[in-house]
Each structure stands twice: as C-alpha cells, then as structure tokens.
Scaffold this motif. Structure first.
Motif, PDB file in Angstrom:
ATOM      1  N   LEU A 187       1.020  -1.207  -0.323  1.00  0.00           N
ATOM      2  CA  LEU A 187      -0.003  -0.387  -0.234  1.00  0.00           C
ATOM      3  C   LEU A 187       0.638   1.575   0.362  1.00  0.00           C
ATOM      4  CD1 LEU A 187      -2.386  -0.836   2.657  1.00  0.00           C
ATOM      5  CD2 LEU A 187      -2.568  -0.694   0.166  1.00  0.00           C
ATOM      6  N   TYR A 211      -4.894   8.340   0.063  1.00  0.00           N
ATOM      7  CA  TYR A 211      -4.941   7.500   1.628  1.00  0.00           C
ATOM      8  C   TYR A 211      -5.884   7.240   1.204  1.00  0.00           C
ATOM      9  CZ  TYR A 211      -4.921   6.323   6.121  1.00  0.00           C
ATOM     10  OH  TYR A 211      -5.322   5.734   7.597  1.00  0.00           O
ATOM     11  N   GLU A 262      -7.153   4.786  -1.719  1.00  0.00           N
ATOM     12  CA  GLU A 262      -6.260   3.187  -1.154  1.00  0.00           C
ATOM     13  C   GLU A 262      -7.086   2.663   0.034  1.00  0.00           C
ATOM     14  OE1 GLU A 262      -1.419   2.514  -1.510  1.00  0.00           O
ATOM     15  OE2 GLU A 262      -2.514   3.035   0.472  1.00  0.00           O
ATOM     16  N   ASP A 315     -10.255   1.840  -2.577  1.00  0.00           N
ATOM     17  CA  ASP A 315      -9.622   0.799  -3.107  1.00  0.00           C
ATOM     18  C   ASP A 315     -10.333  -0.997  -2.830  1.00  0.00           C
ATOM     19  OD1 ASP A 315      -9.737   2.568  -5.308  1.00  0.00           O
ATOM     20  OD2 ASP A 315      -7.973   2.555  -5.529  1.00  0.00           O
TER      21      ASP A 315
END
Length: 323
Positions: free
Chosen positions: A48, A179, A182, A185
C-alpha cells in the motif's frame, strides 16, 4: 527426523497462515518450498504505497502469518526452526523455516492454534464489561513470549491522552487524498477474496467517539450504540524498529490476538498513531518505554462476528517445478 518439509505439509500449514491480519486485508504474503524449507515472502504487488510507504505494515502482516505457520507446524508434530530475513540479497524473504526435532505440541500451542479460525477484527462497539486482571496478564505474557512488550493503558486519563494522539494522527492521514483513495479501493461491497467487506467495517464514526475509526463504509449505528467509554487500549512494542524487529512484532501481535480470542475477547487494531512518525514518537514518550510502538489494540468483550475472506491457498503458494 525429516530433513525436509513436503508440499503437503506446506499446503496444510499455509491454510492457517493466511488467516493472519493485514492492513486493509491485503494479504501481502507468499509461501514457497525451497531446499526442504518453507519460506515466507512479501508479495510486493500488494503493498500500500500511500498507507504503508515504508513496508512496516507488510512486515507486521508477514510476521503474523509466520506465527500461524509456526503454530500449524508445531500442532502437526513437525515444529520448525526459524531464521528471520535469512538472505541479505533477498530482502523480500521474511523468514525461512526448517524442520526441528519432532515433538508433541504443548497445550498452549494447541489452544492458540484452535483460536486461528475464530480470530477476526471486531470494529463494532464492545460491551462495558472490564477485562479481568488475570486475562490482562495473559496478554502481556503473550507479547513477552515473542520478545516484545505490551503496555495496557488503564484508567480514564491514560486512555484520554492516547485518544488525543490517535485522533491527531487520524486527521493527518485523512488530509492525504491518496491515502483516502487507497482505503476506498480495498472496501468490498460484493463478495471478494480480499479487502474489507463494508459489513465488517464497523459503524460510521460519530463526533462523540473517543477513538478514531478508518471508515470502511460501515452502516450508521443504531441509537444508543456508542463505543465503550473506557476501552482497554494496549500498545505493542519491540526492542527496535529494524525490518527484523517488525517481523518479530508481527509474530507477537498474532500471539496476543490469538490469546485474546482464546480468552473470549474481541479486538481491533488502531494503526493510525503508528503510521504517522511524529505520533508514534509522541506515543513512545508518553509510555516512557524503551523500544518502538508497533501496533495499538482495542480489546474487550463483543458480539460474535465472522472472519473476513481469504484468497485461495493456491494463489499464495510457489511450488517447486519438477522436470
């Protein structure tokens, strides 16, 4: 004594290893058989970059998977000797396990192994029942057994001081659009083998909440379902903060989580104050401990839930190719 692990032993042990926790349930691990040993590797494709730019979270997750692997092999009567980060030229190899002298599993190994399928992150409000002193002692001993420490924050003032650090770190992280994107997602609204199902994301946060939550798209909570006013917060720390220290901390984290599960407790992880370097240092200073905080846990008694999905074992295995 066997001098090599078999594909069958690898496959059986990895079935338990993949039940370890990971940031956003990314499951950033692979496992292979090489020269008779089992190796745990980082899956670089599942890093990540916005949430975990240093790879700390990946190494914690791989350490947790390694602990499950150790338990599975021990309970099968084929315990392992472990070398962490065995190849300087291959930093993505987290650990190598080779067969040790066969022996019967200990009662502790059996009870922790039995807790693996029952362990999951519970992000819902806990009941107000306090965690008894003997159980708190067991949790601290679990960390010590893996060469780490567990600091339990007892009392309103200690928890409030931590909550201020955690909320401040949360605000810093939430200001980063990468951030937030992500995290989005990895939220799953349809069945999937990875990521965080929206139903398991915990309720939406409210202004009165003491501790921050990531906001995985959970439902609005029912009236009167506030979080516990005085949660048991535990800070897990290691002696240092090298890559090896982080793998060690991952093993300790999983041992603490399985000990909590075996004791009838629920837990969720609060990594925001670890992800922000300034907040992590502030947390370390507030505890007055040597070493480095590696994870924060919220622990208590809660409603039963269910574990999040996992990828098929075949997806994470690298098997030897025979001509």
């Amino acid at each position: 004594m066997d001098i090599a692990y078999t594909v069958e032993q690898l496959r059986d042990a990895v079935t338990d290893a993949v039940r370890a926790p990971s940031l956003h349930n990314t499951q950033p691990w692979r496992f292979r058989l090489r020269d008779g040993g089992i190796e745990v590797l980082v899956d670089a494709s599942r890093r990540l970059p916005a949430t975990d730019p240093s790879g700390w979270g990946v190494r914690i997750a791989c350490g947790a998977a390694l602990f499950n692997l150790r338990l599975a092999l021990a309970v099968a009567g084929t315990p392992a000797r472990v070398r962490l980060r065995p190849y300087p030229a291959e930093p993505d190899v987290v650990a190598r396990l080779v067969p040790d002298l066969p022996r019967r599993p200990t009662p502790t190994e059996q009870s922790l192994h039995a807790a693996i399928p029952r362990r999951f992150s519970n992000r819902a409000p806990f009941w107000p029942d306090p965690v008894p002193a003997d159980v708190r002692w067991r949790l601290a001993e679990a960390a010590r057994a893996e060469l780490c420490w567990l600091e339990l924050l007892i009392g309103v003032s200690a928890v409030n001081a931590f909550a201020e650090i955690a909320r401040s770190a949360h605000r810093v992280l939430e200001r980063d659009p990468a951030y937030r994107a992500e995290r989005t997602d990895w939220v799953r609204t349809e069945p999937a083998p990875d990521g965080v199902p929206a139903a398991a994301g915990g309720p939406q946060s409210e202004p009165q909440d003491l501790l921050p939550s990531r906001g995985f798209g959970g439902l609005d909570r029912a009236p009167g379902r506030d979080f516990e006013p005085e949660p048991l917060v535990a800070v897990l720390g290691s002696a240092g903060n090298t890559a090896v220290d982080q793998v060690v901390a991952g093993q300790a984290l999983q041992r603490v989580l399985l000990t909590a599960t075996d004791s009838g407790l629920s837990a969720s992880m609060l990594s925001q104050p670890i992800e922000v370097p300034g907040a992590r240092e502030q947390l370390r200073l507030s505890l007055g401990r040597f070493g480095t905080p590696q994870m924060v846990l919220r622990i208590g008694y809660g409603q039963p839930g269910s574990p999040t999905p996992r990828r098929d074992v075949d997806e994470v295995l690298e098997l030897p190719v025979h001509p």
